[in-house]
Motif scaffolding. Structure first.
Motif, PDB file in Angstrom:
ATOM      1  N   ASP A 190      -0.579   4.554   0.133  1.00 41.23           N
ATOM      2  CA  ASP A 190      -1.420   5.715   0.468  1.00 41.23           C
ATOM      3  C   ASP A 190      -0.610   6.853   1.093  1.00 41.23           C
ATOM      4  O   ASP A 190      -0.834   8.028   0.800  1.00 41.23           O
ATOM      5  N   ASN A 227       0.830  -1.207   0.000  1.00 39.34           N
ATOM      6  CA  ASN A 227       0.000   0.000   0.000  1.00 39.34           C
ATOM      7  C   ASN A 227       0.862   1.254   0.000  1.00 39.34           C
ATOM      8  O   ASN A 227       1.828   1.363   0.744  1.00 39.34           O
ATOM      9  N   LEU A 245       1.319   9.329  -3.701  1.00 34.15           N
ATOM     10  CA  LEU A 245       1.405   9.021  -5.137  1.00 34.15           C
ATOM     11  C   LEU A 245       0.462   7.869  -5.473  1.00 34.15           C
ATOM     12  O   LEU A 245       0.123   7.042  -4.624  1.00 34.15           O
ATOM     13  N   SER A 246       0.071   7.826  -6.736  1.00 40.23           N
ATOM     14  CA  SER A 246      -0.748   6.696  -7.175  1.00 40.23           C
ATOM     15  C   SER A 246       0.151   5.535  -7.567  1.00 40.23           C
ATOM     16  O   SER A 246       1.345   5.722  -7.861  1.00 40.23           O
ATOM     17  N   VAL A 247      -0.421   4.339  -7.588  1.00 36.76           N
ATOM     18  CA  VAL A 247       0.334   3.159  -8.038  1.00 36.76           C
ATOM     19  C   VAL A 247       0.817   3.377  -9.464  1.00 36.76           C
ATOM     20  O   VAL A 247       1.959   3.047  -9.810  1.00 36.76           O
ATOM     21  N   ALA A 248      -0.041   3.973 -10.297  1.00 32.64           N
ATOM     22  CA  ALA A 248       0.333   4.182 -11.701  1.00 32.64           C
ATOM     23  C   ALA A 248       1.578   5.060 -11.796  1.00 32.64           C
ATOM     24  O   ALA A 248       2.497   4.774 -12.569  1.00 32.64           O
ATOM     25  N   GLU A 249       1.612   6.125 -10.983  1.00 33.55           N
ATOM     26  CA  GLU A 249       2.780   7.018 -11.010  1.00 33.55           C
ATOM     27  C   GLU A 249       4.040   6.287 -10.529  1.00 33.55           C
ATOM     28  O   GLU A 249       5.113   6.417 -11.117  1.00 33.55           O
ATOM     29  N   ASP A 282      -1.626  -3.033 -10.321  1.00 32.83           N
ATOM     30  CA  ASP A 282      -2.363  -1.930  -9.694  1.00 32.83           C
ATOM     31  C   ASP A 282      -3.747  -2.419  -9.238  1.00 32.83           C
ATOM     32  O   ASP A 282      -4.558  -2.851 -10.051  1.00 32.83           O
ATOM     33  N   GLN A 342      -4.525   3.037  -2.632  1.00 29.25           N
ATOM     34  CA  GLN A 342      -3.478   2.925  -3.660  1.00 29.25           C
ATOM     35  C   GLN A 342      -2.574   1.751  -3.308  1.00 29.25           C
ATOM     36  O   GLN A 342      -1.524   1.907  -2.688  1.00 29.25           O
ATOM     37  N   SER A 390      -5.801  -0.407  -7.435  1.00 28.66           N
ATOM     38  CA  SER A 390      -6.581   0.746  -6.966  1.00 28.66           C
ATOM     39  C   SER A 390      -7.931   0.877  -7.656  1.00 28.66           C
ATOM     40  O   SER A 390      -8.861   1.426  -7.088  1.00 28.66           O
TER      41      SER A 390
END
Lengths: 468, 518
Positions: free
Chosen positions: A408, A406, A412-416, A431, A441, A433
């Motif tokens: 969070d 995780n 940042l997002s997982v994609a980033e 991912d 995330q 999320s």
């Protein structure tokens, strides 16, 4: 029809004059006479619009490799992707055997002319049966999700009930396939899908919720061990007892590569067992390496519910000699069309041969070693990642080869994060999320025997760098 | 007559792998976890409640012994290395160029969840191949998720459910109409999807009548599923009227293009009015069958149906290839991921190597070769063509019947298939159920097999028919030159004898021995 200027290497009768010779022999003046059954207005009006012919092997190879070169692989990058397709070591002998043209090319022969293939199939089922501690294993169907779908339908036919309980924390990819096999509710024979909540502390099934949902209308409970998010279902025997008490079938999904170190499902009360075949010696193949097995005890009420090919030992007319053939062939769709059990057809039987070779190479000690190596490295990876500031691992001490990471607290997002890792040669975990699992995330990271301690340290180090 | 081969198959008398090896034998080693790992996670992190206590009963053999054993098994598989005119399956050469391309890490070691930027090569191939199939069929979009022809038929039923659900008619459109000779996967998948199946009987001309179809169609019809030509080699010339009749009641029309080889480049499913079709890439498009998969049933449909297809669909945005997962009306997934990708690459390679001119020539050759075969077979006393009243030339395959020979000698299609293997000829395809034609066999030459191969095949058949008359016992007890003798079928339906695993076999054998002793 215009005669070719030179023969095509894949068509013997494209040699000059062959077509004309056969036409002359059958007394036809031209091709149009041979196609006399097709009414003129059925012939296509639009001309074919295909890319130019690459008749030489050289040109074809150049085109294929030129395109494929645009792919990046998990060999040159460090990949932590799993979730239904996993990067495992494939022994070279497996590739040699499944590449044999006798196995790779043909469709079916007879039990005698294809004796070798039938024996290899039987050996797949036999060795997998030894890992599962079960006596009946069907040749694999298209995928694990398809195997679960068929297994649920087996249970529904056997019990005459039309509801199945599944884990809320299921793989959406497999769950979508299962929905296709069971739903929509308006259809004849539909099976209702009810989701069982997880225990928030462990990620395992919440047994209180399961008890509440297990009623006399439930055909089956399906759970995975290890589950989608990697968690090990330590209460498996208790789930099977509760399910049996409700008159329902216990269907379990297992990862066969875990079975050198994890209890065989046949030993904790599973009635029907499914699982993926790809971990047993099949390359990821961009998802084209999947297949799914179905297994059970050797009781006619189960055996008679299978949809596909059951390979059995059989005697031959020569005393003492063993051959192999298909048991209960009349219960499938080849034998009974719409009255057969679901349907069958071409499936993933080459991967049964891969699995047979793989299991024979590993043996009991190989499975124990690889299982221990995977779980040890995965747990270590979870520890290293959890030490990275802002990173948390869900249920760190309850998983096999996959675990939830995780992000969070990183903002940042997982994609980033995965974009940043990819720029440094690392494919981060899947991912989660967007999957509605309530995990924020998070990503599902997969660690197997191919990841060394140094790989794992590099991953943790790189992650801490990209999060700065 | 051609000289017939004096053939004998490899006969290794190979034990079952479970009987090989020795305690402690190893075929594959794995390293122990590194010291830093063992220190961090301990010796065995598996929770105590789930630790395996028993040792799985698997073979303990060397790497070489595994190699030798499975090479022996491959050698005891005739595997099309004779002559296989296996009708309905269109045996083709499977190019090693494309096979080897897919063994490279750029396919073999690629994960479907990788970022699309790292998958541009394979997505380009899938996109280009989609375009090739669009041109061959007239459809607007293909997906490759179905794992075989039957799975593509299942896809059609799932797409039909989503289509009718979107129109609020799911509970009303409950029926699927097909012909009794359609491949079993059509009625079977429709039934599994929850539709009621209506099978139309055949008329004298070999296909059901248009009147029977119209009588079966109604506002309850969800879809019709048809193949054409059929496995007899008969082309239904009323197919346009069939499609129109189905459309008149609003039903969807699915073209099972399993028998595409004879009409490649000649017909367009969309021009004939169909809404959807499927191609078997492991058959018509030169990808290997692998003894029953991995296979691909490429499913294509019109723009109107495309929103209901399974996701993802490969699309091109500018110069970039993407996976379109955002398809809210999609029927859901038929199978995980995007299909048997290596097989799609091989099919693409086949289509490129053939080109439009090669594909059309292959279709010409397959129809002419079958008619050449028909012409020669017609001269053999003891066999007759299915639907003898249909005198027109057949398409790329013909179903034949051994009924006259069977009546004369007691030797039928199973015995002859077994005996043909003694000459190195792969056993033939007989027929799907139901056997409308008695003692059936269904040869198909396609574009692969030479005229000499076809001649040899027919000469072997003629020789065996002679044997059936002169020495029927020889044929009845065949094969004689194969790895094993004729398999007895008594165990297959008998719970006390069938054994799907070695452990079941040992248990039943010991039980039988104990009972015999008692």
């Amino acid at each position: 029809m215009t005669g070719p200027t030179r023969a095509h290497p894949w068509m013997a009768n494209s040699a000059p004059g062959m077509l004309e010779a056969m036409l002359a022999e059958i007394g036809a003046a031209n091709l149009a006479e041979v196609l006399e059954q097709i009414p003129q207005d059925h012939f296509r009006k639009t001309p074919l619009n295909l890319p130019p012919q690459l008749a030489s092997e050289m040109e074809l190879k150049r085109d294929l490799l030129g395109k494929l070169r645009k792919n990046a692989t998990c060999e040159e990058n460090l990949s932590f992707l799993g979730a239904g397709v996993w990067q495992h070591h494939v022994p070279a002998i497996v590739d040699e055997i499944v590449g044999r043209t006798e196995f790779a090319t043909n469709v079916w022969g007879s039990y005698q002319s294809d004796h070798g293939r039938n024996q290899a199939w039987f050996e797949f089922s036999s060795q997998l049966g030894a890992l599962l501690n079960l006596d009946v294993v069907q040749l694999p169907v298209y995928s694990w999700g398809c195997a679960i779908g068929h297994a649920i339908r087996m249970a529904a036919r056997k019990t005459g009930r039309n509801k199945v309980l599944l884990a809320r924390l299921s793989d959406p990819e497999r769950l979508s396939v299962i929905r296709t096999y069971c739903q929509p509710q308006e259809m004849d024979g539909a099976i209702e899908i009810v989701l069982v909540e997880p225990d928030a502390a462990t990620g395992r099934l919440d047994l209180a919720d399961l008890r509440g949902k297990l009623g006399p209308d439930v055909a089956a409970v399906y759970f995975e061990n290890p589950a989608y998010l990697g968690t090990i279902e330590t209460e498996a025997a208790q789930i099977a007892r509760l399910t049996r008490a409700a008159g329902a079938e216990t269907i379990v999904g297992v990862d066969p590569i875990s079975l050198g170190v994890m209890t065989a499902p046949g030993d904790y009360g599973a009635d029907i067992v499914t699982g993926p075949v790809q971990p047993l010696g099949v390359h990821m193949n961009c998802g084209g390496g999947v297949g799914g097995f179905i297994a059970s005890r050797d009781e006619p009420e189960y055996v008679h519910q299978y949809n596909g090919f059951l390979v059995s030992v059989a005697e031959t007319v020569q005393p003492g000699q063993l051959g192999f053939g298909l048991a209960c062939p009349h219960q499938n769709s080849y034998g009974q069309r719409e009255h057969g059990n679901d349907w069958t057809g071409n499936s993933t039987y080459l991967w049964a041969i891969a699995g047979a070779v793989y299991m024979s190479l590993l043996g009991p000690d190989g499975f124990a070693e690889v299982g221990r190596l995977i779980i040890s490295r995965a747990r270590y990876a979870a520890k290293l990642l959890a030490e990275v500031p802002g990173v948390r691992v869900h249920w760190p001490d309850t998983t096999f080869k996959e675990f939830v990471v995780n992000f969070d607290e990183t903002g940042l997002s997982v994609a980033e994060i995965n974009d940043r890792l990819r720029a440094r040669g690392i494919f981060g975990g899947k991912d989660l999320s967007g999957e509605g699992l309530g995990l924020g995330q998070s990503a599902l990271w997969c660690v197997t025997e191919v990841h060394s301690a140094a790989d794992l340290r590099r991953a943790a180090q790189t992650l801490s760098e990209v999060l700065k | 007559m051609t000289r017939l081969p004096n053939f004998h198959a490899a006969k290794w008398d190979e034990p079952v792998v479970m009987e090989l090896g020795r305690p402690g034998g190893r075929g594959q080693l794995f390293p122990a976890p590194e010291a830093e790992i063992a220190e961090a996670v301990g010796d065995n992190p598996v929770p105590e409640a789930m630790r395996r206590k028993d040792r799985p009963v698997l073979p303990e053999i060397t790497e070489f012994e595994a190699q030798r054993h499975y090479l022996h098994l491959s050698q005891m598989t005739l595997g099309m290395m004779g002559v296989s005119l296996f009708g309905t399956c269109t045996m083709k050469y499977n190019s090693k160029t494309s096979e080897f391309a897919t063994w490279r890490p750029q396919i073999a070691e690629v994960h479907p969840y990788q970022h699309p930027d790292t998958l541009q090569g394979v997505l380009e191939i899938m996109h280009d191949f989609d375009g090739i199939l669009q041109s061959l069929s007239g459809m607007d979009q293909f997906v490759f998720q179905p794992g075989g022809g039957a799975d593509a038929a299942y896809t059609m039923t799932a797409v039909a459910r989503a289509y009718w659900a979107d129109r609020g008619q799911l509970g009303q459109r409950t029926e699927m109409v097909t012909s009794i000779q359609a491949h079993p996967c059509n009625p079977a998948t429709a039934a599994a999807a929850g539709f009621t199946v209506i099978n139309l009987p055949l008329e004298e001309n070999g296909y059901p009548s248009l009147e029977a179809l119209k009588a079966a169609l109604s506002e309850r019809t969800a879809l019709i599923m048809l193949n054409n030509p059929d496995d007899m080699g008969i082309y239904n010339p009323e197919i346009r009227e069939w499609v129109q009749a189905a459309k008149d009641v609003g039903a969807l029309c699915f073209y099972d293009h399993a028998n595409f080889n004879g009409v490649m480049g000649k017909l367009s499913a969309r021009e004939l009015g169909f809404d959807a079709c499927m191609f078997m890439l492991h058959k018509t498009f030169g990808a290997p069958k692998a003894g029953g998969g991995p296979a691909v049933g490429a499913f294509g449909c019109s723009a109107e149906l495309a929103p209901y297809m399974p996701a993802p669909v490969v699309a091109k945005q500018g110069d970039r290839y993407v996976l379109d997962e955002d398809r809210p009306k999609s029927c859901g997934k038929i199978r995980e991921f995007w299909g048997n990708v290596p097989q799609v690459v091989k099919a693409y390679a086949w289509a490129r190597a053939m080109g439009a001119e090669g594909i059309q020539l292959a279709s010409d050759i397959s129809v002419v070769a079958n008619n050449y075969m028909d012409h020669r077979l017609a001269k053999l006393p003891g066999i007759e063509r299915s639907n003898p009243d249909v005198t027109k030339r057949r398409m790329e395959m013909t179903r034949w019947s051994l009924a006259p020979l069977h009546e004369e000698t007691g030797i039928g299609t199973v015995e002859i298939a077994n005996r043909m293997a003694d000459y190195g000829i792969d056993p033939w395809w007989m027929s799907h159920e139901p056997w409308i034609v008695p003692q059936p066999f269904t040869p198909e030459a396609g574009e692969l097999w030479s005229k000499e191969d076809i001649d040899l095949w027919i000469d072997v058949l003629a020789k065996i028919m002679q044997e059936a008359r002169e020495n029927p016992e020889l044929v009845r007890t065949a094969p004689h030159n194969q790895p094993i003798a004729q398999v007895k079928g008594d165990a297959f339906e008998n719970p006390s004898k069938w054994a799907m695993t070695w452990r079941a076999y040992l248990r039943k054998r010991d039980q039988a021995a104990a009972q015999g002793a008692a």
